[in-house]
Write a protein that holds these residues in place. Structure first.
Motif, PDB file in Angstrom:
ATOM      1  N   PRO A 154     -52.146  -8.311 -34.774  1.00 17.18           N
ATOM      2  CA  PRO A 154     -53.682  -7.726 -35.435  1.00 17.18           C
ATOM      3  C   PRO A 154     -54.731  -7.975 -34.241  1.00 17.18           C
ATOM      4  CG  PRO A 154     -53.036  -9.909 -36.446  1.00 17.18           C
ATOM      5  CD  PRO A 154     -51.914  -9.277 -35.696  1.00 17.18           C
ATOM      6  N   ASP A 163     -51.355  -2.269 -39.584  1.00 19.04           N
ATOM      7  CA  ASP A 163     -51.623  -3.698 -39.926  1.00 19.04           C
ATOM      8  C   ASP A 163     -51.183  -3.855 -41.427  1.00 19.04           C
ATOM      9  OD1 ASP A 163     -52.177  -4.780 -37.308  1.00 19.04           O
ATOM     10  OD2 ASP A 163     -54.438  -4.470 -37.758  1.00 19.04           O
ATOM     11  N   TYR A 217     -53.245 -11.620 -43.016  1.00 21.66           N
ATOM     12  CA  TYR A 217     -52.292 -10.964 -42.073  1.00 21.66           C
ATOM     13  C   TYR A 217     -53.144 -11.336 -40.784  1.00 21.66           C
ATOM     14  CZ  TYR A 217     -49.604  -7.758 -38.879  1.00 21.66           C
ATOM     15  OH  TYR A 217     -48.716  -7.385 -38.139  1.00 21.66           O
ATOM     16  N   ASP A 218     -54.445 -11.365 -40.549  1.00 14.99           N
ATOM     17  CA  ASP A 218     -55.003 -11.643 -39.428  1.00 14.99           C
ATOM     18  C   ASP A 218     -54.899 -13.178 -39.088  1.00 14.99           C
ATOM     19  OD1 ASP A 218     -56.008  -9.384 -39.064  1.00 14.99           O
ATOM     20  OD2 ASP A 218     -57.808  -9.650 -40.067  1.00 14.99           O
ATOM     21  N   ARG A 236     -54.020  -5.295 -31.732  1.00 12.66           N
ATOM     22  CA  ARG A 236     -54.555  -3.863 -32.381  1.00 12.66           C
ATOM     23  C   ARG A 236     -55.832  -3.567 -32.425  1.00 12.66           C
ATOM     24  NH1 ARG A 236     -49.738  -1.444 -35.047  1.00 12.66           N
ATOM     25  NH2 ARG A 236     -51.371   0.227 -35.722  1.00 12.66           N
ATOM     26  N   ARG A 271     -56.964   0.518 -40.905  1.00  7.69           N
ATOM     27  CA  ARG A 271     -55.776  -0.260 -40.520  1.00  7.69           C
ATOM     28  C   ARG A 271     -54.510   0.065 -41.092  1.00  7.69           C
ATOM     29  NH1 ARG A 271     -57.875  -6.520 -40.411  1.00  7.69           N
ATOM     30  NH2 ARG A 271     -55.715  -6.646 -39.256  1.00  7.69           N
ATOM     31  N   ALA A 315     -49.962 -13.517 -39.312  1.00  3.14           N
ATOM     32  CA  ALA A 315     -48.884 -12.320 -38.758  1.00  3.14           C
ATOM     33  C   ALA A 315     -47.931 -13.196 -38.020  1.00  3.14           C
ATOM     34  CB  ALA A 315     -49.722 -11.408 -38.063  1.00  3.14           C
TER      35      ALA A 315
END
Length: 348
Positions: A27, A185, A14-15, A30, A182, A18
């Motif tokens: 991310p 996320d 995801y990092d 956040r 997290r 995303a």
DNA sequence: AAGACGTGGGT
DNA sequence: TACCCAAGTCT
């Protein structure tokens, strides 16, 4: 030997991958301590219920521009909100949106509850949406189970029990994976994975961070999961819509009752929608039946709508509906089926 | 606790 | 054309 799926592997993915969405705090932001506005999270989640991201985007932009806070929305006129929602579908969402905004404004001081239970008590917020807001807006470790997560879990565990029967086990699987770190996320990451990689058809398993832990990949069954109960076929119903133009250009429109199909929306007066609808003219007039018909498919039936038009003088009283001045009417205020009838009458 | 509840896009 | 699908909720 298959690996055990880990939330951190998904968060790493995801990092890097995303998607940038109007309601999302990514991310990186956040990690820097930014949090999304709960109002925007809530609004986006309601709009996204059974609705695609491309369909939602323009509505989300329009709503947040016009009503920047939940208190602004709470103070809006019902008709304005329903008109702004027109075309997005599932209109109970718009009615509950207003109820919820007013509950937050009047009973919670304009602040969304910051707990799963508190959110679940609000109109239009069910188990999924309560979890999504708790996780995304408040970083609480809530388990979020939508259609994406069901699909991802069914494949990860090669679960062949059909939906909706499988829902409880899939929820347990999702809960077992939800991390304490997290969670906001993570919730968005599983859904992004389901939306982009672990898609319903042609899943891109070659790009999946969880492929080493995926039982369906190992079994070669990913594309056929999750199993679903067979659909019922839709019957066809017939109807008549009456499009009445007054000589000054005003249209005869009718607000539909809050309950039921297209509840609370503006529409043309018309017959019942069934196998053999009877005539139901809303005003005395000389009717012209348009060639062709407006066809539309709802969730549970097909509709073939015959359109009849009439031009009436200023002093002619209607038995149903009210005349709306031309300057106060826009076809974009109508649900799609009604706009189709309008388009047929205008020849577009 | 199944069924009601919209719409547009993809195949 | 017809069917499937999309970040579900309510009754």
């Amino acid at each position: 030997m298959r690996e055990t799926a880990r939330a951190t592997d998904l968060l790493d993915w995801y990092d890097r991958h995303a998607r940038d969405l109007p309601w999302r705090v990514g991310p990186r932001a956040r990690a820097a301590g930014m949090r999304p506005d709960p109002y925007r999270v809530w609004l986006s989640e309601i709009m996204l219920q059974q609705t695609t991201v491309p369909a939602v985007k323009p509505y989300f932009e329009a709503f947040t521009a016009r009503w920047p806070t939940v208190s602004d929305l709470a103070a809006a006129a019902d008709a304005d909100v329903m008109a702004a929602w027109a075309g997005l579908g599932y209109y109970a969402r718009a009615r509950n949106l207003l109820k919820c905004a007013r509950a937050v404004a009047e009973e919670h001081g304009g602040v969304f509850p910051d707990s799963y239970e508190g959110l679940l008590g609000l109109p239009g917020i069910g188990p999924y949406t309560a979890g999504a807001i708790a996780a995304i807006a408040f970083d609480l470790p809530a388990t979020v189970v939508d259609g994406n997560v069901e699909r991802v879990m069914a494949r990860l565990h090669d679960e062949h029990t059909p939906l909706p029967q499988a829902k409880p086990v899939l929820t347990d699987m999702a809960a077992a994976l939800t991390p304490q770190q997290r969670p906001g996320d993570y919730a968005q990451a599983v859904m992004d994975l389901g939306a982009t990689i672990c898609s319903p058809r042609n899943p891109a398993c070659g790009l999946c961070p969880w492929r080493p832990s995926c039982a369906a990949w190992e079994a070669g069954t990913a594309a056929e999961l999750p199993k679903k109960a067979p659909k019922k076929r839709k019957p066809t119903r017939l109807g008549i819509a009456y499009l009445v133009r007054r000589v000054d250009g005003a249209w005869l429109l009718e607000r539909r009752p809050d309950k039921g199909l297209l509840g609370g929306m503006l529409g043309w007066p018309g017959s019942e929608w069934n196998e053999a609808p009877g005539e139901a003219p809303p005003i005395r007039a000389e009717w012209k039946t348009l060639p062709g018909e407006a066809r539309h498919t709802f969730t549970h039936f097909h509709l073939r709508l015959t359109v009849k038009t009439a031009l009436v003088p200023m002093d002619r009283p209607a038995t149903r509906g009210e005349f709306v001045e031309l300057a106060e009417f826009s076809p974009s205020d109508l649900p799609t089926v009604m706009r189709k009838a309008y388009d047929l009458a205008r020849g577009s």
